[in-house]
Design a protein around this motif. Sequence first.
Motif, PDB file in Angstrom:
ATOM      1  N   LEU A 157       0.391  29.483  -4.918  1.00 13.90           N
ATOM      2  CA  LEU A 157       0.223  30.081  -3.792  1.00 13.90           C
ATOM      3  C   LEU A 157       1.586  29.814  -3.097  1.00 13.90           C
ATOM      4  CD1 LEU A 157      -0.763  31.809  -1.492  1.00 13.90           C
ATOM      5  CD2 LEU A 157      -2.279  29.792  -1.014  1.00 13.90           C
ATOM      6  N   ASP A 158       2.202  28.602  -3.342  1.00 19.48           N
ATOM      7  CA  ASP A 158       3.169  27.946  -2.459  1.00 19.48           C
ATOM      8  C   ASP A 158       4.608  28.541  -3.178  1.00 19.48           C
ATOM      9  OD1 ASP A 158       3.349  26.420  -4.853  1.00 19.48           O
ATOM     10  OD2 ASP A 158       3.744  24.666  -3.892  1.00 19.48           O
ATOM     11  N   ARG A 159       4.826  29.398  -4.107  1.00 22.50           N
ATOM     12  CA  ARG A 159       5.880  29.966  -4.682  1.00 22.50           C
ATOM     13  C   ARG A 159       5.598  31.369  -4.494  1.00 22.50           C
ATOM     14  NH1 ARG A 159       8.225  26.943  -8.848  1.00 22.50           N
ATOM     15  NH2 ARG A 159       7.719  24.841  -8.457  1.00 22.50           N
ATOM     16  N   LEU A 160       5.034  32.051  -3.965  1.00 18.80           N
ATOM     17  CA  LEU A 160       4.800  33.589  -3.757  1.00 18.80           C
ATOM     18  C   LEU A 160       5.166  33.918  -2.475  1.00 18.80           C
ATOM     19  CD1 LEU A 160       2.965  35.636  -5.556  1.00 18.80           C
ATOM     20  CD2 LEU A 160       1.079  35.112  -4.110  1.00 18.80           C
ATOM     21  N   LEU A 211       9.182  29.388 -12.731  1.00 25.03           N
ATOM     22  CA  LEU A 211       8.501  28.382 -11.809  1.00 25.03           C
ATOM     23  C   LEU A 211       9.205  26.941 -12.202  1.00 25.03           C
ATOM     24  CD1 LEU A 211       4.815  29.703 -11.893  1.00 25.03           C
ATOM     25  CD2 LEU A 211       6.377  29.601  -9.734  1.00 25.03           C
ATOM     26  N   GLN A 212       9.270  26.886 -13.404  1.00 17.24           N
ATOM     27  CA  GLN A 212       9.716  25.262 -14.008  1.00 17.24           C
ATOM     28  C   GLN A 212      11.190  25.120 -13.453  1.00 17.24           C
ATOM     29  OE1 GLN A 212       9.591  25.350 -18.351  1.00 17.24           O
ATOM     30  NE2 GLN A 212       7.394  24.723 -18.336  1.00 17.24           N
ATOM     31  N   MET A 213      11.924  26.186 -13.007  1.00 17.85           N
ATOM     32  CA  MET A 213      13.143  25.849 -12.521  1.00 17.85           C
ATOM     33  C   MET A 213      13.157  25.720 -10.877  1.00 17.85           C
ATOM     34  SD  MET A 213      15.704  28.425 -14.755  1.00 17.85           S
ATOM     35  CE  MET A 213      14.506  29.559 -14.505  1.00 17.85           C
ATOM     36  N   GLY A 214      11.841  25.581 -10.426  1.00 16.91           N
ATOM     37  CA  GLY A 214      11.703  25.429  -8.842  1.00 16.91           C
ATOM     38  C   GLY A 214      11.753  26.604  -8.160  1.00 16.91           C
ATOM     39  N   GLU A 237      -8.436  34.635   0.434  1.00 14.35           N
ATOM     40  CA  GLU A 237      -8.628  35.332   1.989  1.00 14.35           C
ATOM     41  C   GLU A 237      -7.330  35.987   2.429  1.00 14.35           C
ATOM     42  OE1 GLU A 237      -9.229  36.138   5.755  1.00 14.35           O
ATOM     43  OE2 GLU A 237      -8.032  34.144   5.197  1.00 14.35           O
ATOM     44  N   GLU A 238      -7.674  37.099   2.756  1.00 13.58           N
ATOM     45  CA  GLU A 238      -6.374  37.805   3.081  1.00 13.58           C
ATOM     46  C   GLU A 238      -5.454  37.281   4.264  1.00 13.58           C
ATOM     47  OE1 GLU A 238      -5.854  42.323   4.687  1.00 13.58           O
ATOM     48  OE2 GLU A 238      -7.046  42.137   2.960  1.00 13.58           O
ATOM     49  N   GLU A 239      -5.931  36.631   5.063  1.00 11.49           N
ATOM     50  CA  GLU A 239      -5.228  36.195   6.358  1.00 11.49           C
ATOM     51  C   GLU A 239      -4.548  34.630   5.936  1.00 11.49           C
ATOM     52  OE1 GLU A 239      -4.811  38.224   8.831  1.00 11.49           O
ATOM     53  OE2 GLU A 239      -6.534  39.387   8.099  1.00 11.49           O
ATOM     54  N   TYR A 240      -5.330  34.107   5.143  1.00  4.41           N
ATOM     55  CA  TYR A 240      -4.606  32.704   4.614  1.00  4.41           C
ATOM     56  C   TYR A 240      -3.502  33.068   3.872  1.00  4.41           C
ATOM     57  CZ  TYR A 240      -4.351  28.219   2.500  1.00  4.41           C
ATOM     58  OH  TYR A 240      -3.881  26.988   1.884  1.00  4.41           O
ATOM     59  N   LEU A 241      -3.593  34.046   2.857  1.00  4.47           N
ATOM     60  CA  LEU A 241      -2.628  34.379   1.945  1.00  4.47           C
ATOM     61  C   LEU A 241      -1.259  34.866   2.841  1.00  4.47           C
ATOM     62  CD1 LEU A 241      -1.646  34.911  -0.912  1.00  4.47           C
ATOM     63  CD2 LEU A 241      -2.851  37.047  -0.704  1.00  4.47           C
ATOM     64  N   CYS A 242      -1.515  35.544   3.627  1.00  5.97           N
ATOM     65  CA  CYS A 242      -0.273  36.182   4.476  1.00  5.97           C
ATOM     66  C   CYS A 242       0.445  35.228   5.225  1.00  5.97           C
ATOM     67  CB  CYS A 242      -1.133  36.962   5.630  1.00  5.97           C
ATOM     68  SG  CYS A 242       0.547  37.994   6.466  1.00  5.97           S
ATOM     69  N   ASN A 243      -0.427  33.836   5.768  1.00  4.67           N
ATOM     70  CA  ASN A 243       0.078  32.819   6.575  1.00  4.67           C
ATOM     71  C   ASN A 243       0.905  32.035   5.524  1.00  4.67           C
ATOM     72  OD1 ASN A 243       0.388  31.147   8.824  1.00  4.67           O
ATOM     73  ND2 ASN A 243      -0.803  29.954   7.950  1.00  4.67           N
ATOM     74  N   GLN A 244       0.141  31.868   4.265  1.00  3.13           N
ATOM     75  CA  GLN A 244       1.227  30.800   3.486  1.00  3.13           C
ATOM     76  C   GLN A 244       2.314  31.640   2.875  1.00  3.13           C
ATOM     77  OE1 GLN A 244       0.494  27.682   2.762  1.00  3.13           O
ATOM     78  NE2 GLN A 244       2.442  27.724   1.785  1.00  3.13           N
ATOM     79  N   ILE A 245       2.291  32.846   2.538  1.00 14.43           N
ATOM     80  CA  ILE A 245       3.456  33.702   2.118  1.00 14.43           C
ATOM     81  C   ILE A 245       4.671  33.554   3.371  1.00 14.43           C
ATOM     82  CG2 ILE A 245       4.223  35.930   1.483  1.00 14.43           C
ATOM     83  CD1 ILE A 245       1.710  36.283  -0.112  1.00 14.43           C
ATOM     84  N   TYR A 246       4.218  33.561   4.485  1.00 19.34           N
ATOM     85  CA  TYR A 246       5.073  33.726   5.606  1.00 19.34           C
ATOM     86  C   TYR A 246       5.719  32.496   5.719  1.00 19.34           C
ATOM     87  CZ  TYR A 246       7.144  33.789  10.278  1.00 19.34           C
ATOM     88  OH  TYR A 246       7.901  33.924  11.521  1.00 19.34           O
ATOM     89  N   ILE A 294       0.826  45.239  -0.305  1.00 21.48           N
ATOM     90  CA  ILE A 294       1.086  44.195  -1.531  1.00 21.48           C
ATOM     91  C   ILE A 294       0.044  43.380  -1.168  1.00 21.48           C
ATOM     92  CG2 ILE A 294       2.591  42.783  -2.560  1.00 21.48           C
ATOM     93  CD1 ILE A 294       3.283  46.067  -2.650  1.00 21.48           C
ATOM     94  N   LEU A 295       0.016  42.655   0.117  1.00 20.02           N
ATOM     95  CA  LEU A 295      -0.882  41.558   0.660  1.00 20.02           C
ATOM     96  C   LEU A 295      -2.325  41.974   0.216  1.00 20.02           C
ATOM     97  CD1 LEU A 295      -1.402  38.896   2.211  1.00 20.02           C
ATOM     98  CD2 LEU A 295      -2.016  40.278   4.149  1.00 20.02           C
ATOM     99  N   GLU A 296      -2.945  43.093   0.435  1.00 20.56           N
ATOM    100  CA  GLU A 296      -4.363  43.596   0.224  1.00 20.56           C
ATOM    101  C   GLU A 296      -4.507  43.504  -1.108  1.00 20.56           C
ATOM    102  OE1 GLU A 296      -4.663  46.566   4.049  1.00 20.56           O
ATOM    103  OE2 GLU A 296      -4.241  47.428   2.054  1.00 20.56           O
ATOM    104  N   ILE A 297      -3.678  43.782  -1.996  1.00 18.56           N
ATOM    105  CA  ILE A 297      -3.609  43.981  -3.671  1.00 18.56           C
ATOM    106  C   ILE A 297      -3.777  42.450  -3.863  1.00 18.56           C
ATOM    107  CG2 ILE A 297      -2.538  44.424  -5.771  1.00 18.56           C
ATOM    108  CD1 ILE A 297      -1.380  46.838  -4.354  1.00 18.56           C
ATOM    109  N   LEU A 298      -2.738  41.506  -3.661  1.00 22.59           N
ATOM    110  CA  LEU A 298      -2.686  40.379  -3.934  1.00 22.59           C
ATOM    111  C   LEU A 298      -3.975  39.434  -3.615  1.00 22.59           C
ATOM    112  CD1 LEU A 298       0.934  39.327  -3.363  1.00 22.59           C
ATOM    113  CD2 LEU A 298      -0.183  39.579  -5.578  1.00 22.59           C
ATOM    114  N   ALA A 299      -4.679  39.722  -2.307  1.00 21.73           N
ATOM    115  CA  ALA A 299      -5.637  39.084  -1.881  1.00 21.73           C
ATOM    116  C   ALA A 299      -6.966  39.499  -2.680  1.00 21.73           C
ATOM    117  CB  ALA A 299      -5.924  39.551  -0.579  1.00 21.73           C
ATOM    118  N   ARG A 300      -7.161  40.722  -3.328  1.00 20.74           N
ATOM    119  CA  ARG A 300      -8.223  41.017  -4.082  1.00 20.74           C
ATOM    120  C   ARG A 300      -8.005  40.346  -5.401  1.00 20.74           C
ATOM    121  NH1 ARG A 300      -7.552  42.868   0.073  1.00 20.74           N
ATOM    122  NH2 ARG A 300      -9.154  43.690   1.572  1.00 20.74           N
ATOM    123  N   VAL A 301      -6.802  40.719  -6.157  1.00 22.20           N
ATOM    124  CA  VAL A 301      -6.839  40.271  -7.632  1.00 22.20           C
ATOM    125  C   VAL A 301      -6.669  39.069  -7.590  1.00 22.20           C
ATOM    126  CG1 VAL A 301      -5.658  42.534  -8.213  1.00 22.20           C
ATOM    127  CG2 VAL A 301      -4.412  40.467  -7.652  1.00 22.20           C
TER     128      VAL A 301
END
Length: 307
Positions: free
Chosen positions: A221-224, A194-197, A286-295, A275-282
């Motif tokens: 979240l913005d690097r996932l 992450l430090q390397m951007g 919120e699943e939909e927000y996470l999906c949208n940001q990853i996209y 993968i989305l479902e797992i990330l949202a829970r751990v």
Amino acid sequence: MLRTTMANLRKFIDIGANLTDPMYQGVYNGSQKHEPDLHRVLERSWSNNISKIIITAGNIEQSKKALELAKTDDRLFSTVGCHPTRCSEFEESGDPESYLKSLTDLASENKDKIVAIGEMGLDYDRLQFCPKDTQKKYFEMQLSMCSTLNLPMFLHCRNASEDFVQILRKHKGKLTNGVVHSFDGNPEDANSILQMGLSIGINGCSLKTEDNLFAVTTIPLDRLMIETDCPWCEVRPTHAAAQHIITSFPSVKKEKWQPDHLVKGRNEPCNIVQILEILARVRDEEEEYLCNQIYKNTMKLFFPHEL
């Protein structure tokens, strides 16, 4: 009903799919087990909210095959590069500079389809295929393509974090942005990346242990990004992450292949929802927000001209 409606609004991009693998032609360890079914694998992808797939390449031959496949569908794209375990090919070719030029030319002539340089990096888990010094030498050589092609990097790191980061830091001023795919390190490894951007790609191999699950909670979240690395890296029942899966698809053994079923042990792009479902829970997001940001993250790196 609300969940179904929201799910239909999702858009996924699988940033790493090995769709040229013989398994999608029904061939396992050199033996034909069922008819070629890549077209069915892709149909399942598109019908499960995948909007784009990046086909990864591991050498010049695969780079050409991945490009050829990518040209068959507007939603398919590919990478160009040499995997660390195959870097001996530079020397075996008899002319490493010419090998590099072949990769560079392929990308420069097909920028509508080739969206990243890779998969390149270091892999110290499989030194039987290529020694460390050879991997490092040709990882550095491939990094020279960044300034020539101005494409993002699709990076691979296995049990080699220290050397990997050192090489990237050495060339930092000349590099493009990129993603370290199939991340399976600890929070310190993630922080170095992450430090390397750079961004971090998560698949089933990233989610095997409780320590892995903790590590993915430390990624901003913005690097996932997410991927399947299919036909490999499925989430297996023995993985710590398996308990967090909601969606599963019917599957059968390859010997009992059915056109509308997944093959047991062979991963597919449609499994990216897991993968989305797992990330949202751990991560307790919120699943939909996470999906949208990853996209959005993925579009920004690989398809900025579409934004």
